[in-house]
Design an enzyme around this catalytic site. Structure first.
Site, PDB file in Angstrom:
ATOM      1  N   GLY A 111       2.087   6.778  -2.412  1.00 33.72           N
ATOM      2  CA  GLY A 111       1.685   5.563  -1.715  1.00 33.72           C
ATOM      3  C   GLY A 111       2.147   5.556  -0.274  1.00 33.72           C
ATOM      4  N   SER A 114       3.103  -0.130   5.143  1.00 30.81           N
ATOM      5  CA  SER A 114       3.165  -0.480   6.556  1.00 30.81           C
ATOM      6  C   SER A 114       4.328   0.203   7.262  1.00 30.81           C
ATOM      7  CB  SER A 114       3.306  -1.993   6.709  1.00 30.81           C
ATOM      8  OG  SER A 114       2.239  -2.657   6.076  1.00 30.81           O
ATOM      9  N   PHE A 115       5.453   0.367   6.556  1.00 32.99           N
ATOM     10  CA  PHE A 115       6.651   0.861   7.211  1.00 32.99           C
ATOM     11  C   PHE A 115       7.172   2.174   6.639  1.00 32.99           C
ATOM     12  CE2 PHE A 115       6.660  -3.738   7.869  1.00 32.99           C
ATOM     13  CZ  PHE A 115       6.773  -3.791   9.253  1.00 32.99           C
ATOM     14  N   GLY A 116       6.400   2.819   5.784  1.00 33.51           N
ATOM     15  CA  GLY A 116       6.883   4.074   5.247  1.00 33.51           C
ATOM     16  C   GLY A 116       6.002   4.609   4.140  1.00 33.51           C
ATOM     17  N   VAL A 118       5.930   6.480   0.063  1.00 31.50           N
ATOM     18  CA  VAL A 118       6.640   6.533  -1.214  1.00 31.50           C
ATOM     19  C   VAL A 118       6.306   7.849  -1.914  1.00 31.50           C
ATOM     20  CG1 VAL A 118       7.048   5.384  -3.413  1.00 31.50           C
ATOM     21  CG2 VAL A 118       6.490   4.024  -1.395  1.00 31.50           C
ATOM     22  N   LYS A 133      11.201   5.609  -1.300  1.00 33.83           N
ATOM     23  CA  LYS A 133      10.507   4.988  -0.172  1.00 33.83           C
ATOM     24  C   LYS A 133      11.191   5.418   1.116  1.00 33.83           C
ATOM     25  CE  LYS A 133       9.180   0.494   1.761  1.00 33.83           C
ATOM     26  NZ  LYS A 133       9.248  -0.977   1.556  1.00 33.83           N
ATOM     27  N   ASP A 239       4.877 -11.283   1.084  1.00 34.21           N
ATOM     28  CA  ASP A 239       3.850 -10.225   1.110  1.00 34.21           C
ATOM     29  C   ASP A 239       3.388  -9.886  -0.301  1.00 34.21           C
ATOM     30  OD1 ASP A 239       2.140  -8.514   2.426  1.00 34.21           O
ATOM     31  OD2 ASP A 239       3.559  -6.862   2.516  1.00 34.21           O
TER      32      ASP A 239
END
Length: 433
Positions: A111, A114-116, A118, A133, A239
């Protein structure tokens, strides 16, 4: 000691008799010679304070330098820095995570957010399957997101929240900052994968039956109820969306990704960020409540709105940002119109698929299917109405999350009581939480 200067120079003007402890002076006085040693000059109080302060500052400086050198030494070795006050089960280094994920290989990528990214990994010694992550620290707000998620996850425990194993903060082999969060791996992926699967050539389509969807919806609502009402300090997730709902081997839903979390207490630090996966609002377009777009403060009502949209998506099979929703048409208005006209036309058609025994007569099948569909439509209508009440435009008019749990549980109990096969499993055989 009698001085020899000033008035004491004049013998006739000075009388020093009658005091046996006097000594020295001019010879005319006839006093004995002073034989005691003159005392050494002692430092003043001000000088003592200055010297003490210099010693203290010097000692503290040397201590901090030593601590910094020790910390940098650990970081150069890629060791994990604990951010969970001893609550984590494992302390994993950059090297161990690199090895577990086969060098953060694209084959292990499960996956991208937005910020990294997985990655799936396997720890050699423990044999534990993990999800790692890795934060993209080049992305603005990523470090703040990392801190927010650590702060949230070390203070909360619930069966419907993703379980963090540990956090790793250090440097990689190139000397760049490295930050990662390690979770238990969820074998059934995300809710997004089940609602909107992207199939390869050899993959078999998979779907969720109505009871599974209701159970997952209840799991999500229970997680929100815990965050909003049972944490001492209310926490807003900010979120909520299908890709942030992970499913374990028993298809139990777990809310994940606390990078945008907001603590609703003036005494708590706000570790949240204002970044989103698309625009500059808090959350993700389509699931973000309308009041956030006009600058309103974050509240638990915002999470309820996101849950309502998520619930409508789960039972219609349509994303809130679907191309069909244009010209003031939204998922909410689409469902509202369908509830007043024909519910069957707006729900996910997979929910009406079922397998009947091959030896049953066609007449029986017809009657059985009609009875099943009537119950199904009734329950779907009730579920969509809950989604509508949760996603109302006015925050104060939205349904309380506790009431949503009670009503969804009642709908699921009604289906379980029918003992009808709603999909791959018989409802009466499902474990009810």
């Amino acid at each position: 000691m009698v001085p020899v200067e000033g008035v004491f120079k004049n013998f006739s003007a000075t009388f020093v008799g009658g005091n046996k402890n006097l000594c020295g002076g001019i010879p005319n006085f006839g006093l004995p010679e002073c034989k005691f040693e003159q005392s050494k000059r002692r430092p003043t109080t001000k000088l003592k304070i200055i010297i003490s302060a210099i010693c203290v500052v010097t000692s503290i400086t040397f201590f901090l330098i030593a601590l910094l050198l020790w910390h940098l030494s650990k970081r150069r070795k890629g060791e994990a820095t604990s951010l969970f006050d001893g609550n984590s089960l494992l302390k994993l280094s950059y090297q161990s995570l690199l090895k577990a994920t086969n060098g953060f290989s694209s084959d292990n990528l499960i996956g991208v957010g937005s910020f990294g990214s997985v990655y799936k990994g396997i720890l050699d010694q423990e044999g534990m399957i993990i999800a790692v992550k890795v934060l993209n620290l080049m992305r603005r707000g990523a470090s703040k997101t990392f801190i927010a998620e650590c702060e949230a996850l070390r203070n909360i425990r619930h069966r419907n929240l993703v379980k963090v194993i540990t956090a790793c903060s250090g440097v990689d082999y190139q000397g760049n900052d490295f930050k990662a969060l390690v979770y238990n791996f969820m074998v059934n992926g995300s809710l997004e994968d089940w609602l909107h699967p992207t199939l390869g050539l050899e993959e078999v389509p998979r779907s969720l039956n109505i009871v599974q969807r209701l159970s997952i919806a209840i799991d999500i609502a229970c997680a929100l109820e815990y965050l909003h009402n049972q944490c001492g300090t209310p926490i807003v997730h900010c979120d909520l969306k299908p890709s942030n709902i992970l499913l374990d081997e028993e298809m139990v839903g777990h809310v994940s990704d606390f990078g945008l979390v907001k603590f609703l207490s003036s005494g708590m630090l706000d570790y949240s960020t204002n970044h989103s996966s698309s625009l500059g609002i808090r959350g993700t377009v389509g699931y973000c409540p309308p009041e956030y777009g006009v600058g309103s403060e974050v509240s638990t009502h915002g999470d309820v709105f996101s849950f309502g949209i998520l619930l409508l998506e789960m039972f219609t099979g349509k994303k809130p940002i679907d191309d069909m929703f244009q010209n003031n048409l939204s998922l909410h208005s689409f469902v509202k119109r369908g509830l007043s006209e024909q519910v069957k036309e707006i729900v996910d058609p997979k929910l009406f698929q079922m397998r009947l025994n091959g030896d049953a007569t066609s007449n029986y099948n017809h009657n059985f299917r009609n009875g099943r569909n009537n119950i199904l439509i009734e329950c779907l209508t009730s579920t969509l109405e809950i989604g509508m009440c949760c996603s109302l435009e006015s925050p104060q008019e939205r349904m309380n999350i506790s009431d949503a749990i009670a009503q969804l549980t009642s709908i699921r109990s009604k289906l379980v009581g029918t003992r009808l096969p709603w999909g791959r499993e018989t409802v009466s055989e499902l474990q009810v939480c």
